[in-house]
Design a protein around this motif. Structure first.
Motif, PDB file in Angstrom:
ATOM      1  N   SER A 175     -19.784  -3.994  26.017  1.00 35.74           N
ATOM      2  CA  SER A 175     -19.899  -4.640  27.078  1.00 35.74           C
ATOM      3  C   SER A 175     -18.542  -5.671  27.106  1.00 35.74           C
ATOM      4  CB  SER A 175     -20.765  -5.883  26.994  1.00 35.74           C
ATOM      5  OG  SER A 175     -20.826  -6.618  25.926  1.00 35.74           O
ATOM      6  N   ALA A 176     -17.764  -5.578  26.095  1.00 36.94           N
ATOM      7  CA  ALA A 176     -16.240  -6.311  25.946  1.00 36.94           C
ATOM      8  C   ALA A 176     -15.270  -5.522  26.579  1.00 36.94           C
ATOM      9  CB  ALA A 176     -16.032  -6.723  24.475  1.00 36.94           C
ATOM     10  N   GLU A 177     -14.343  -6.209  27.233  1.00 37.16           N
ATOM     11  CA  GLU A 177     -13.149  -5.636  27.919  1.00 37.16           C
ATOM     12  C   GLU A 177     -12.153  -5.206  27.154  1.00 37.16           C
ATOM     13  OE1 GLU A 177     -11.601  -7.821  31.199  1.00 37.16           O
ATOM     14  OE2 GLU A 177     -13.409  -8.005  32.208  1.00 37.16           O
ATOM     15  N   THR A 178     -12.044  -5.850  25.981  1.00 41.50           N
ATOM     16  CA  THR A 178     -11.181  -5.470  24.828  1.00 41.50           C
ATOM     17  C   THR A 178     -11.487  -6.026  23.685  1.00 41.50           C
ATOM     18  OG1 THR A 178      -9.771  -7.586  25.203  1.00 41.50           O
ATOM     19  CG2 THR A 178      -9.087  -5.708  26.459  1.00 41.50           C
ATOM     20  N   VAL A 179     -11.545  -5.352  22.414  1.00 41.54           N
ATOM     21  CA  VAL A 179     -11.842  -5.877  21.332  1.00 41.54           C
ATOM     22  C   VAL A 179     -10.453  -5.586  20.225  1.00 41.54           C
ATOM     23  CG1 VAL A 179     -13.170  -5.468  19.264  1.00 41.54           C
ATOM     24  CG2 VAL A 179     -14.146  -5.061  21.668  1.00 41.54           C
ATOM     25  N   GLU A 180      -9.730  -6.746  20.088  1.00 42.29           N
ATOM     26  CA  GLU A 180      -8.695  -6.670  19.343  1.00 42.29           C
ATOM     27  C   GLU A 180      -8.944  -6.622  17.846  1.00 42.29           C
ATOM     28  OE1 GLU A 180      -5.811  -9.582  20.400  1.00 42.29           O
ATOM     29  OE2 GLU A 180      -5.059  -8.471  22.145  1.00 42.29           O
ATOM     30  N   VAL A 181      -8.330  -5.756  16.973  1.00 44.85           N
ATOM     31  CA  VAL A 181      -8.249  -5.774  15.487  1.00 44.85           C
ATOM     32  C   VAL A 181      -7.131  -5.698  14.942  1.00 44.85           C
ATOM     33  CG1 VAL A 181     -10.737  -4.546  15.799  1.00 44.85           C
ATOM     34  CG2 VAL A 181      -8.724  -3.228  15.654  1.00 44.85           C
ATOM     35  N   GLU A 182      -7.039  -5.962  13.740  1.00 40.04           N
ATOM     36  CA  GLU A 182      -5.896  -5.963  12.867  1.00 40.04           C
ATOM     37  C   GLU A 182      -6.071  -4.987  11.812  1.00 40.04           C
ATOM     38  OE1 GLU A 182      -5.296  -9.852  11.667  1.00 40.04           O
ATOM     39  OE2 GLU A 182      -4.094 -10.351  13.265  1.00 40.04           O
ATOM     40  N   ARG A 183      -4.927  -4.135  11.496  1.00 43.17           N
ATOM     41  CA  ARG A 183      -4.764  -3.185  10.524  1.00 43.17           C
ATOM     42  C   ARG A 183      -3.508  -3.141   9.811  1.00 43.17           C
ATOM     43  NH1 ARG A 183      -4.187   2.670  11.867  1.00 43.17           N
ATOM     44  NH2 ARG A 183      -5.901   2.330  13.144  1.00 43.17           N
ATOM     45  N   THR A 220      -1.785  -5.316  15.665  1.00 47.16           N
ATOM     46  CA  THR A 220      -3.136  -5.624  16.321  1.00 47.16           C
ATOM     47  C   THR A 220      -3.222  -4.978  17.570  1.00 47.16           C
ATOM     48  OG1 THR A 220      -2.735  -8.248  15.778  1.00 47.16           O
ATOM     49  CG2 THR A 220      -4.287  -7.471  17.433  1.00 47.16           C
ATOM     50  N   PHE A 221      -4.249  -4.188  17.990  1.00 47.09           N
ATOM     51  CA  PHE A 221      -4.566  -3.318  18.738  1.00 47.09           C
ATOM     52  C   PHE A 221      -5.758  -3.425  19.250  1.00 47.09           C
ATOM     53  CE2 PHE A 221      -4.600  -1.109  14.946  1.00 47.09           C
ATOM     54  CZ  PHE A 221      -5.931  -0.407  14.805  1.00 47.09           C
ATOM     55  N   ASP A 222      -6.344  -2.811  20.463  1.00 41.95           N
ATOM     56  CA  ASP A 222      -7.449  -2.726  20.989  1.00 41.95           C
ATOM     57  C   ASP A 222      -8.085  -1.678  20.910  1.00 41.95           C
ATOM     58  OD1 ASP A 222      -9.542  -3.090  22.786  1.00 41.95           O
ATOM     59  OD2 ASP A 222      -8.310  -2.367  24.675  1.00 41.95           O
ATOM     60  N   ALA A 223      -9.365  -1.696  20.047  1.00 39.54           N
ATOM     61  CA  ALA A 223     -10.247  -0.759  19.416  1.00 39.54           C
ATOM     62  C   ALA A 223     -11.120  -0.399  20.843  1.00 39.54           C
ATOM     63  CB  ALA A 223     -11.055  -0.981  18.478  1.00 39.54           C
ATOM     64  N   ARG A 224     -11.326  -1.229  21.521  1.00 35.29           N
ATOM     65  CA  ARG A 224     -12.302  -0.769  22.788  1.00 35.29           C
ATOM     66  C   ARG A 224     -11.899   0.336  23.364  1.00 35.29           C
ATOM     67  NH1 ARG A 224     -15.231   1.186  25.412  1.00 35.29           N
ATOM     68  NH2 ARG A 224     -16.667   0.319  26.832  1.00 35.29           N
ATOM     69  N   ALA A 225     -10.740   0.459  23.831  1.00 32.57           N
ATOM     70  CA  ALA A 225      -9.994   1.245  24.722  1.00 32.57           C
ATOM     71  C   ALA A 225     -10.218   2.883  24.557  1.00 32.57           C
ATOM     72  CB  ALA A 225      -8.614   1.109  25.079  1.00 32.57           C
ATOM     73  N   ALA A 226     -10.271   3.008  22.992  1.00 27.94           N
ATOM     74  CA  ALA A 226     -10.316   4.079  22.440  1.00 27.94           C
ATOM     75  C   ALA A 226     -11.810   4.745  22.514  1.00 27.94           C
ATOM     76  CB  ALA A 226      -9.702   4.316  21.055  1.00 27.94           C
ATOM     77  N   ASP A 235     -11.817   0.758  12.306  1.00 28.60           N
ATOM     78  CA  ASP A 235     -11.394  -0.059  13.199  1.00 28.60           C
ATOM     79  C   ASP A 235     -12.479  -0.486  14.096  1.00 28.60           C
ATOM     80  OD1 ASP A 235      -8.634  -0.184  12.402  1.00 28.60           O
ATOM     81  OD2 ASP A 235      -8.433   1.682  13.458  1.00 28.60           O
ATOM     82  N   VAL A 236     -13.450   0.478  14.524  1.00 28.32           N
ATOM     83  CA  VAL A 236     -14.548   0.012  15.186  1.00 28.32           C
ATOM     84  C   VAL A 236     -15.496  -0.756  14.489  1.00 28.32           C
ATOM     85  CG1 VAL A 236     -16.424   1.297  16.562  1.00 28.32           C
ATOM     86  CG2 VAL A 236     -14.295   2.174  16.719  1.00 28.32           C
ATOM     87  N   LEU A 237     -15.575  -0.682  13.042  1.00 22.78           N
ATOM     88  CA  LEU A 237     -16.387  -1.556  12.405  1.00 22.78           C
ATOM     89  C   LEU A 237     -15.764  -2.931  12.489  1.00 22.78           C
ATOM     90  CD1 LEU A 237     -17.591   0.733   9.407  1.00 22.78           C
ATOM     91  CD2 LEU A 237     -19.247   0.106  11.294  1.00 22.78           C
ATOM     92  N   SER A 238     -14.468  -3.140  12.397  1.00 24.49           N
ATOM     93  CA  SER A 238     -13.854  -4.299  12.515  1.00 24.49           C
ATOM     94  C   SER A 238     -14.331  -4.720  13.784  1.00 24.49           C
ATOM     95  CB  SER A 238     -12.550  -4.201  12.457  1.00 24.49           C
ATOM     96  OG  SER A 238     -12.173  -3.883  11.051  1.00 24.49           O
TER      97      SER A 238
END
Length: 258
Positions: free
Chosen positions: A134-142, A150-156, A193-196
């Protein structure tokens, strides 16, 4: 010259094999199986092997791909058997086709991953998956070789669902399965990244490390969210067998199709 495309697995403890370790093991297998490999030119020739989109170290996989180039033609299935016998258990060659099309790497558009979460109730995993989607973006760090990114995991993520408890744990609570389809974008989004992202959006924090397995990779059908076999175009491109003398005689006979 002949090109053969192979599908292989990383199972059990062999999931901790690094890509470089696998390369060494595979080149030993090529020598043991006496495969007539083509070699590169130059001062340090090496066998012509093209690896495509290897899974991260520590994850299992049922769908890794590579291509080899031979100096003499070989039957793909017999070659598969010889290489499988020459590799350790867990690194298993499960499919082989002659390359009749170009662009295998271009067909690896997405991966299907399964994440096993011990210590997590299926209902909790389902709630977390819904929050992530349901989130538009989910930013994660690696941390990468170029520093923290930092990048958007939701888009993938093309698809994410929670499944019932696995059949090897009937009636035992505290184990959830996530099935996800992840597009191969740049930068690459990995299951961790998805788990993050699930931790950030739904506070999902498994008490033990997740067991991650790649089930498939290939062309992505955006409408259905499914991934198709990347070796199928090579199978479909097999030329038809030439007509036999008996078939030509029958066709030319009165009443035949000619």
């Amino acid at each position: 010259m002949q090109r053969i495309r192979l599908r292989y697995t990383k199972r059990g403890r062999l999931r901790f094999t690094s890509h470089r370790d696998f390369q060494r093991a595979f080149e030993r297998a090529l020598r043991r199986a006496e495969v007539p490999m083509a070699y590169s030119a130059g001062f340090t020739p090496h066998p012509k092997v093209s690896y495509a989109n290897a899974a991260p170290t520590g994850t299992g996989s049922e769908a890794e791909y590579l291509e080899i180039q031979l100096t003499e033609a070989r039957d793909p299935e017999r070659l598969r058997e010889l290489l499988d016998e020459s590799l350790p258990d867990g690194l298993d060659v499960i499919d082989a086709v002659e390359a009749r099309t170009s662009g295998l790497a271009d067909r690896l558009q997405a991966s299907v991953w399964e994440i096993r979460l011990d210590g997590v109730a299926p209902e909790e995993a389902e709630r977390a998956a819904a929050a992530f989607l349901s989130a538009e973006t989910v930013e994660v760090e690696r941390m990468t070789k170029n520093g923290l990114r930092t990048f958007d995991a939701r888009a993938a993520v093309a698809r994410l669902e929670a499944l019932p408890a696995p059949v090897d744990r009937p009636g035992r609570p505290g184990c959830a399965i996530l099935r996800l389809v992840v597009r191969h974008l740049t930068p690459a989004v990995r299951p961790d990244d998805v788990l993050s992202g699930l931790r950030a959006t739904a506070d999902l924090a498994p008490p033990v490390p997740a067991a991650v397995t790649r089930l498939a990779q290939g062309l992505l059908d955006e409408e259905s969210g499914t991934v198709t076999d990347p070796l199928a175009p090579d199978r479909e491109a097999v030329p038809a067998a030439p007509p036999t003398a008996a078939g030509l005689t029958a066709a030319m006979a009165p009443g035949g199709s000619a």
